[in-house]
Design a protein around this motif. Sequence first.
Motif, PDB file in Angstrom:
ATOM      1  N   LEU A 176      38.364  26.316 -24.169  1.00 47.19           N
ATOM      2  CA  LEU A 176      39.059  27.509 -24.571  1.00 47.19           C
ATOM      3  C   LEU A 176      40.009  27.293 -25.699  1.00 47.19           C
ATOM      4  N   GLY A 177      40.345  26.228 -26.279  1.00 46.26           N
ATOM      5  CA  GLY A 177      41.028  26.433 -27.284  1.00 46.26           C
ATOM      6  C   GLY A 177      42.271  26.307 -27.055  1.00 46.26           C
ATOM      7  N   ILE A 178      43.256  26.183 -25.359  1.00 47.19           N
ATOM      8  CA  ILE A 178      44.716  26.806 -25.476  1.00 47.19           C
ATOM      9  C   ILE A 178      45.380  25.276 -25.528  1.00 47.19           C
ATOM     10  N   ASN A 179      46.409  26.014 -25.401  1.00 48.51           N
ATOM     11  CA  ASN A 179      47.536  24.897 -25.757  1.00 48.51           C
ATOM     12  C   ASN A 179      48.413  25.095 -24.265  1.00 48.51           C
ATOM     13  N   PRO A 180      49.295  24.439 -24.065  1.00 43.63           N
ATOM     14  CA  PRO A 180      50.543  24.674 -22.962  1.00 43.63           C
ATOM     15  C   PRO A 180      51.368  25.653 -23.881  1.00 43.63           C
ATOM     16  N   SER A 181      51.984  26.805 -22.611  1.00 39.77           N
ATOM     17  CA  SER A 181      53.155  27.086 -22.974  1.00 39.77           C
ATOM     18  C   SER A 181      54.218  26.788 -23.399  1.00 39.77           C
ATOM     19  N   ASN A 182      55.154  27.353 -23.959  1.00 40.12           N
ATOM     20  CA  ASN A 182      56.286  26.778 -24.540  1.00 40.12           C
ATOM     21  C   ASN A 182      57.315  27.457 -23.319  1.00 40.12           C
ATOM     22  N   GLN A 234      45.506  29.136 -18.444  1.00 37.55           N
ATOM     23  CA  GLN A 234      46.029  28.515 -18.747  1.00 37.55           C
ATOM     24  C   GLN A 234      47.493  28.917 -18.154  1.00 37.55           C
ATOM     25  N   THR A 235      46.956  29.251 -16.824  1.00 39.25           N
ATOM     26  CA  THR A 235      48.003  28.968 -15.472  1.00 39.25           C
ATOM     27  C   THR A 235      47.899  27.276 -15.012  1.00 39.25           C
ATOM     28  N   PHE A 236      46.803  26.785 -15.222  1.00 40.71           N
ATOM     29  CA  PHE A 236      46.844  25.652 -14.964  1.00 40.71           C
ATOM     30  C   PHE A 236      47.010  24.885 -15.812  1.00 40.71           C
ATOM     31  N   VAL A 237      46.574  24.406 -17.369  1.00 43.19           N
ATOM     32  CA  VAL A 237      47.161  23.841 -18.384  1.00 43.19           C
ATOM     33  C   VAL A 237      48.551  24.150 -18.781  1.00 43.19           C
ATOM     34  N   ASP A 238      49.650  24.913 -18.252  1.00 39.14           N
ATOM     35  CA  ASP A 238      50.529  25.457 -17.548  1.00 39.14           C
ATOM     36  C   ASP A 238      51.258  24.066 -16.271  1.00 39.14           C
ATOM     37  N   GLY A 239      50.296  23.895 -15.669  1.00 38.51           N
ATOM     38  CA  GLY A 239      51.303  23.303 -14.196  1.00 38.51           C
ATOM     39  C   GLY A 239      51.241  23.638 -13.611  1.00 38.51           C
ATOM     40  N   GLN A 240      51.502  25.348 -13.940  1.00 37.15           N
ATOM     41  CA  GLN A 240      51.939  26.457 -12.236  1.00 37.15           C
ATOM     42  C   GLN A 240      50.826  26.376 -11.435  1.00 37.15           C
ATOM     43  N   ASP A 241      49.326  26.291 -11.677  1.00 37.63           N
ATOM     44  CA  ASP A 241      48.542  25.813 -10.161  1.00 37.63           C
ATOM     45  C   ASP A 241      47.612  25.057 -10.834  1.00 37.63           C
TER      46      ASP A 241
END
Length: 81
Positions: free
Chosen positions: A74-80, A12-19
Amino acid sequence: MTPMEELKRLAQTFVDGQDRSMELVGEIEGILVSNFLGAELFESLAEAVSLYRPGEGLPYYDEEEMKLALQESLGINPSNT
């Protein structure tokens, strides 16, 4: 935290672009190898994590390709956030 929870947290950290660092992807790879070797999840992400080299071009995975691999596996999407 279970290995799957930790894997999803890092993804999730990767997908959100935080790291989007190779170090983070290395942590993801470590969890996959330690806990999911031989599982379908390992098979779906092994190529992406081993070939993640942003900016290097083919045959390597860039940030967007890595993001898509994590989302699909993993079936995850970017957080809002």
